[in-house]
Design an enzyme around this catalytic site. Structure first.
Site, short mmCIF file in Angstrom:
data_model
loop_
_atom_site.label_atom_id
_atom_site.label_comp_id
_atom_site.label_asym_id
_atom_site.label_seq_id
_atom_site.Cartn_x
_atom_site.Cartn_y
_atom_site.Cartn_z
N LYS A 149 0.82 -1.21 0.00
CA LYS A 149 0.00 0.00 0.00
C LYS A 149 0.86 1.27 0.00
CE LYS A 149 -2.38 -1.86 3.40
NZ LYS A 149 -2.18 -3.30 3.18
N CYS A 228 11.48 4.11 6.06
CA CYS A 228 10.31 4.52 6.84
C CYS A 228 9.46 3.28 7.12
CB CYS A 228 9.48 5.56 6.11
SG CYS A 228 10.25 7.18 6.07
N ARG A 230 10.60 -0.37 8.90
CA ARG A 230 10.87 -0.86 10.24
C ARG A 230 12.35 -0.90 10.53
NH1 ARG A 230 6.95 0.49 11.66
NH2 ARG A 230 5.22 -0.52 12.74
N GLU A 259 13.96 1.35 19.64
CA GLU A 259 13.28 2.65 19.76
C GLU A 259 12.87 2.86 21.21
OE1 GLU A 259 10.17 3.24 16.86
OE2 GLU A 259 11.46 2.56 15.24
N HIS A 279 10.39 8.22 14.31
CA HIS A 279 9.22 7.39 13.95
C HIS A 279 7.98 8.27 13.72
CE1 HIS A 279 7.54 3.05 14.29
NE2 HIS A 279 6.81 3.76 13.46
N LEU A 280 8.10 9.14 12.73
CA LEU A 280 7.03 10.12 12.47
C LEU A 280 6.16 9.76 11.28
CD1 LEU A 280 8.86 13.57 12.95
CD2 LEU A 280 7.36 12.37 14.55
N1 LIG Z 1 7.20 4.79 9.79
C1 LIG Z 1 5.94 4.67 10.10
O1 LIG Z 1 5.44 5.41 10.95
C2 LIG Z 1 5.11 3.68 9.42
C3 LIG Z 1 5.65 2.49 9.00
N2 LIG Z 1 4.85 1.54 8.39
C4 LIG Z 1 5.50 0.30 7.93
O2 LIG Z 1 5.54 0.30 6.52
C5 LIG Z 1 5.62 -1.03 6.04
C6 LIG Z 1 4.73 -1.22 4.83
O3 LIG Z 1 3.37 -0.99 5.15
P1 LIG Z 1 2.19 -1.23 4.07
O4 LIG Z 1 2.61 -0.73 2.75
O5 LIG Z 1 0.96 -0.71 4.68
O6 LIG Z 1 2.14 -2.81 4.05
P2 LIG Z 1 1.62 -3.76 2.87
O7 LIG Z 1 1.37 -5.06 3.51
O8 LIG Z 1 0.56 -3.10 2.09
O9 LIG Z 1 2.90 -3.89 1.92
C7 LIG Z 1 4.06 -4.59 2.28
C8 LIG Z 1 4.68 -5.14 1.00
O10 LIG Z 1 5.94 -5.73 1.32
C9 LIG Z 1 6.09 -6.88 0.51
N3 LIG Z 1 7.10 -7.75 1.09
C10 LIG Z 1 6.99 -8.72 2.02
N4 LIG Z 1 8.18 -9.33 2.22
C11 LIG Z 1 9.06 -8.73 1.38
C12 LIG Z 1 10.43 -8.92 1.12
N5 LIG Z 1 11.15 -9.87 1.74
N6 LIG Z 1 11.03 -8.12 0.21
C13 LIG Z 1 10.32 -7.17 -0.44
N7 LIG Z 1 9.01 -6.96 -0.25
C14 LIG Z 1 8.39 -7.73 0.66
C15 LIG Z 1 4.70 -7.49 0.49
O11 LIG Z 1 4.55 -8.37 -0.60
C16 LIG Z 1 3.82 -6.24 0.35
O12 LIG Z 1 3.55 -5.95 -1.00
C17 LIG Z 1 5.28 -1.89 7.25
O13 LIG Z 1 6.48 -2.40 7.79
C18 LIG Z 1 4.68 -0.93 8.23
O14 LIG Z 1 4.85 -1.37 9.55
C19 LIG Z 1 3.53 1.78 8.16
C20 LIG Z 1 2.94 2.94 8.55
C21 LIG Z 1 3.69 3.99 9.24
O1 LIG Z 2 1.58 2.04 11.53
C1 LIG Z 2 2.77 1.71 11.65
O2 LIG Z 2 3.23 0.62 11.29
C2 LIG Z 2 3.70 2.67 12.25
O3 LIG Z 2 4.87 2.41 12.26
C3 LIG Z 2 3.19 3.88 12.89
O4 LIG Z 2 3.62 3.86 14.22
P1 LIG Z 2 2.96 4.83 15.33
O5 LIG Z 2 1.51 4.47 15.39
O6 LIG Z 2 3.15 6.23 14.85
O7 LIG Z 2 3.68 4.54 16.60
#
Ligand SMILES: NC(=O)C1=CN([C@@H]2O[C@H](COP(=O)(O)OP(=O)(O)OC[C@H]3O[C@@H](n4cnc5c(N)ncnc54)[C@H](O)[C@@H]3O)[C@@H](O)[C@H]2O)C=CC1
Ligand SMILES: O=C(O)C(=O)COP(=O)(O)O
Length: 529
Positions: A149, A228, A230, A259, A279-280
């Protein structure tokens, strides 16, 4: 009133939703031992990435029914431990997609134009234009690792900025990547070709330290990498060395192996080639409202006994599919409970046949609901949609699932057959008109009755006088009959009688009934209210 603990900061709109049905306590920054100490009081826990929900916390949470993660990543929750305990884990898969994608793009542009360091320099009283000559992203190659996504949203922004897009995602089809204007390539190729690399996959054993010294060595000296997703996907020590030695041009991190980032982390000592944010990614007003509503509504629904729409530890369902299935889940659970009592509770074999419109692949939750019903007599509230399949497996129940789309007597119907101490019994059911449950056969005898809290089934010879005898026997025990129906295949052959009762059957009455000439068997059933 149920109690909900909110242990990370979430938007007030979420608290307001939870307060409709529960007492809500907001206690943030709890030390782990304090969380373990207070969790026994709570029915639900709402968190963000700040709270670690360990197996220990889950064990201590004896009342816990649901853990709601107001965001995407659930790597801070021991999901298998929650599943074993039958605790639902829900998240908000889309609420912060845009926020996280925009943050990754902000990081990419900040890295290119040194925005954070230039800002600091001006605020420190300087006017240094020379040190901050940047590079353009236009016509550069952007390598997206994880085209889910967030990765997809980044790809559309990248495209709009005139970038060439590469993607590595082992679980995505070439066709889907092409739809998003990305060329799907191997990781090695992406590392060597990209000017910018952005990571958007979950942290798993497979992705842990995916970007290590070897991977960093493959990158161009002019390349910049953004994480951004993990902490732990990039090996921080290897990144430090690569930046220090100028093996790559820059990096921007929003997430860290530990963290909060340790105060003495070597990363803090680097210059403008490294940008760090705490972690924003999800921290926008819009995303926080989205995730708070999304998760609070699910916690509220689950506390009210309704299903959740984004459960991590049961099969995910689109809301429109869930809406359609909901009445069938109740049907499956009721029939599962009924057939388990007919078969004597300790079930060895269970066959569920999904008929008519239910014979589709989207009906998997119906199977789980039937298993929940099957086990609920034995396990009571310990069994739920989360652990029903595991419980059935651990109890050695041989579950067979079949589908028959050709059965057309109802839009969709279910035939459940169970074998236990009282032999093999079957029950069929369907929904009528306004989603009213009907039991449409028992042991292949056609009937048409709604389920009732107290029921009596008899198998008897179809002969004059039997019905009257049972009626007066129940009368002599002061049991009131609400309704009665007989099902038979042939006249004067075998028949079943189904009685809905206003009162539970007193002890011993079954023996009296089976003593009556012509009565072969009798079963008493109690269904949940
Ligand atoms: N920094 C932050 O505050 C935030 C971080 N995140 C993190 O962003 C990441 C992605 O989130 P979404 O796009 O919503 O998830 P999603 O599930 O929609 O997409 C993840 C994608 O990674 C792929 N994937 C799985 N294993 C893989 C590998 N070994 N190599 C390459 N691709 C692989 C999957 O096939 C999928 O298409 C998650 O780790 C989530 O926790 C999400 C929201 C906020
Ligand atoms: O939704 C995620 O995966 C995030 O990393 C966001 O983390 P937070 O809710 O801002 O602590």
């Amino acid at each position: 009133m149920p109690k909900v603990l909110v242990s990370d900061s979430i938007d007030q709109v979420g608290i307001d939703i939870l307060s409709q049905v529960a007492q809500v306590d907001v206690k943030t920054n709890l030390p782990p031992e304090e969380l373990t100490k207070i969790i026994p009081e709570y029915d639900a826990l709402m968190i963000r990435s700040g709270t670690r929900v360990t197996a220990e916390v889950i064990e201590a949470g004896t009342q816990l029914k649901i853990i709601g993660r107001a965001g995407v990543g659930v790597d801070n929750v021991d999901v298998p431990a929650a599943t074993r305990r039958g605790i639902l884990v829900v998240n908000s898969p889309e609420g912060n997609t845009v926020a996280a994608a925009e943050h990754a793009v902000a990081m990419m542009l900040s890295l290119s134009r040194y925005v954070p360091d230039a800002n600091q320099s001006v605020k420190a009283g300087k006017w240094d234009r020379k040190s901050f000559t940047g590079v353009e992203v236009y016509k550069k190659t952007l390598g997206i690792v994880g085209l889910g996504k967030i990765g997809s949203h980044v790809s559309s922004i990248g495209r709009a900025m005139g970038m060439r897009l590469l993607a590595f995602d082992p679980y995505l089809s070439t066709e889907r990547a092409e739809q998003m204007g990305c060329q799907l390539v191997e990781l090695d190729f992406l590392l060597r070709e990209s000017d910018y690399i952005t990571l958007h996959m979950p942290k798993t054993p497979e992705t842990y330290h995916l970007i290590n010294a070897e991977a960093l060595d493959k990158m161009k000296p002019t390349a910049r990498i953004v994480n951004c997703a993990r902490g732990g996907i990039i090996d921080e020590a290897a990144l430090f060395d690569a930046l220090k030695q100028g093996k790559i041009a820059g990096a921007a991190l929003d997430v860290y192996e530990q963290e909060p980032l340790q105060e003495d982390s070597a990363l803090r000592s680097l210059g403008k080639e490294l940008i760090l944010t705490p972690h924003l990614g999800a921290s926008t007003e819009e995303a926080q409202v989205n995730v708070a509503i999304d998760v609070a509504e699910q916690i509220r629904d689950v506390l009210l006994g309704l299903p959740a729409r984004s459960a991590v530890n049961i099969p995910g369902l689109r809301p429109d599919v869930m809406e359609k299935l909901r009445p069938y889940l109740q049907l499956a659970e009721t029939l599962g409970n009924l057939v388990s009592q007919l078969a004597g509770g300790r079930i060895e074999e269970f066959n569920i046949r999904l008929q008519g419109d239910l014979a589709t692949n989207e009906s998997q939750p119906i199977v789980i609901a039937a298993l929940k019903g099957l086990l609920s007599h034995a396990l009571q509230e310990r069994v739920n949609y989360v652990n029903a399949s595991i419980e059935a497996k651990e109890r050695g129940i041989h579950v067979v699932e079949t589908r028959d789309a050709t059965v057309k007597d109802y839009t969709g119907s279910l035939l459940l057959t169970a074998t236990g101490p009282l032999g093999t019994h079957s029950v069929t059911g369907a929904l009528l008109g306004d989603n009213e449950i009907r039991i449409t056969s028992i042991d292949e005898f056609p009937i048409n009755v709604p389920p009732n809290r107290y029921m009596l089934f008899t198998l008897h010879r179809d002969m004059p006088g039997i019905i009257g005898k049972i009626g007066s026997l129940l009368g002599s025990f002061n049991v009131n009959i609400a309704s009665m129906q007989v099902g038979r295949k042939i006249i004067r052959g075998d028949a079943v009688m189904v009685l809905s009762l206003d009162d539970p059957l007193p002890e011993g009455i079954l023996n009296e009934i089976t003593k009556e000439p012509g009565i072969r068997d009798a079963y008493t059933i109690t269904l949940p209210e």
